[in-house]
Design an enzyme around this catalytic site. Structure first.
Site, PDB file in Angstrom:
ATOM      1  CG  ASP A 247      -2.130   0.917   1.082  1.00 14.05           C
ATOM      2  OD1 ASP A 247      -3.142   0.527   0.478  1.00 14.05           O
ATOM      3  OD2 ASP A 247      -2.022   2.054   1.562  1.00 14.05           O
TER       4      ASP A 247
ATOM      5  CE1 TYR B 260      -5.655   6.419  -0.984  1.00 16.00           C
ATOM      6  CE2 TYR B 260      -5.462   6.941   1.355  1.00 16.00           C
ATOM      7  CZ  TYR B 260      -5.545   6.008   0.338  1.00 16.00           C
ATOM      8  OH  TYR B 260      -5.502   4.666   0.633  1.00 16.00           O
TER       9      TYR B 260
ATOM     10  CG  HIS C 163      -4.407  -4.181   0.179  1.00 16.18           C
ATOM     11  ND1 HIS C 163      -3.722  -3.692  -0.918  1.00 16.18           N
ATOM     12  CD2 HIS C 163      -4.440  -3.168   1.091  1.00 16.18           C
ATOM     13  CE1 HIS C 163      -3.363  -2.438  -0.684  1.00 16.18           C
ATOM     14  NE2 HIS C 163      -3.780  -2.098   0.526  1.00 16.18           N
TER      15      HIS C 163
END
Length: 455
Positions: free
Chosen positions: A226, A374, A431
């Site tokens: 990630d 983000y 993930h």
């Protein structure tokens, strides 16, 4: 068909032309100040201070009152996780959280490993530093920095640490023993959030590099998935002489020209270097890539544009926070879990572990600052950022977990990481690799380090 062959030939030439012209380069190692106000003239305090996770009656009473007053939406019949978090199952999670979850016990578990803080570029940086309990004679532990992502935390690594620091007592050889450093990304958990705009993965990488130097490590390994994958990649681009090896379980390959081949791979997989296993993991293209990405990327658009707006609600409601985060631990672990009433959450994790991760966001009030990451990294055109077009010339290992959101074939990874020396198709997992399959990931890290040490 002949048109596709012609197109493939043209694209192959384009790849050869651009790839062959690449030169080894590094990102500039600049400096920054992310604390409040202007940078003070006095030298920054570089001391490393012990830290302990704590809780209080006031903290728990406030949480319990909010859980008791939760307002739930009316559930749809047979919706499972197709509309997001299943409301009926959410009620069960909240009931467990309020009546059975023992945060004080989890705090003791969090304090099982030594915690520290230190000031770097104006921010209080939190990390855990775990040394081998009994290093084998004649074996110097290898420093390994492990970096989490969103919506995870340093706690993701608690189950993998014993396989790395104490392998003998966990069924592994003592050929490679590590001392593990797991920092919290600034704005996550116990690491102070930036007071200024622009704090991105490159700034994080520079701070973590300074952290490793402060701990006395001139050479070290890095590992991440990630956002951790991008931070580790940036560290290798900033200071390749200090990063001995990069191990990833997710790769940012957005500039990869091999993505242009996807429509043609079903006809000529071998021509493009894809194995039968690659084809299993990326086919059917329409479902695995286009539909899945569309279905799972809504949060990304929100957090890349207006993170503070959604952050207001999540920071005020523990139930909303849990639903928002735990839904990712369902579908990002296995997309087929969306067809289950409970999202398959307890097939891979315990509610205690999941809620501990939630509590690290809730008790620190860090959900909004974590979402800003983000916007800082993707709010501008990520495709034009220098680190996106740069290759990584540090020895690299890659774990390809079958339920990752998007499979990255070895051919893709090698374009960005030309010194890829280890690529593994993992037997299972998604993930959150370290959290979900700690032993599998630990074994692959060890395999990569073995190959790297032989060079």
């Amino acid at each position: 068909m002949w048109l596709e062959i012609l197109l493939a030939s043209v694209l192959s030439f384009v790849i050869y032309w651009f790839v062959s012209r690449d030169k080894e380069e590094t990102l500039p190692l600049e400096d920054g100040w992310w604390g409040p106000g202007v940078r003070p003239t006095a030298k920054e305090d570089e001391s490393i201070r012990p830290f302990k996770v704590e809780t209080s009656d006031e903290e728990l009473n406030d949480l319990h009152q909010r859980l008791e007053k939760a307002r739930f939406a009316s559930p749809l019949e047979d919706c499972r996780f197709h509309y997001g978090f299943n409301i009926n199952y959410l009620k069960k999670v909240v009931s467990y959280w309020r009546n059975e979850f023992d945060w004080r016990k989890q705090v003791q578990i969090l304090n099982r490993y030594p915690h520290f803080k230190t000031k770097i570029e104006g921010l209080d940086i939190h990390f855990i530093h775990v040394k081998p309990p009994q290093p084998p004679s004649g074996c110097t532990p290898k420093p390994l920095l492990m970096v989490h992502g969103w919506p995870g935390s340093f706690f993701e690594f608690y189950k993998i640490i014993p396989f790395l620091t104490d392998p003998k007592n966990h069924g592994l050889s003592e050929d490679h023993v590590f001392e593990v450093i797991c920092p919290s990304i600034p704005g996550y958990g116990f690491s102070e959030a930036s007071s200024k705009k622009g704090f991105d993965s490159v700034a994080t990488a520079r701070i973590f590099y300074k952290l490793m130097l402060r701990l006395g490590f001139q050479e070290f390994y890095v590992q991440g998935g990630d956002w951790g994958s991008l931070v580790c990649t940036n560290m290798a681009q900033l200071v390749p002489r200090h990063v001995k090896g990069v191990h990833l379980n997710m790769a940012f390959v957005s500039r990869n020209v091999h993505l242009l081949f996807l429509p043609l791979t079903r006809h000529f997989p071998g021509f493009f270097g894809y194995t039968p296993r690659d084809m299993e993991l990326i086919s059917p293209l329409k479902e695995k890539i286009f539909y899945s990405i569309m279905r799972e990327s809504g949060y990304m658009h929100i957090q890349s544009t207006k993170p503070d707006t959604v952050g207001c609600g999540l920071n005020d409601s523990p139930v909303g926070l849990a639903a928002y985060i735990l839904e990712k631990f369902s579908t990002w672990t296995n997309q087929e879990f969306r067809d289950l009433e409970d999202g398959g959450l307890e097939r891979k994790f315990s509610l205690d572990d999941l809620l501990t991760n939630i509590m690290l966001y809730w008790t620190t009030g860090s959900i909004t600052s974590s979402q800003r990451y983000y916007k800082e990294n993707m709010g501008q055109n990520i495709m034009t950022q220098k680190h996106q077009v740069m290759k990584v010339y540090v020895p690299t290992g890659y774990s390809a977990f079958p339920c990752e959101l998007l499979h990255s074939p070895e051919k893709w990874v090698k374009v960005k990481f030309p010194k890829l020396i280890s690529y593994s198709y993992m037997a299972r997992g998604g993930h959150f690799a370290a959290f979900e399959e700690p032993e599998l990931l630990a074994r692959d890290i060890r395999k990569f380090v073995e190959l790297r040490e032989r060079q």
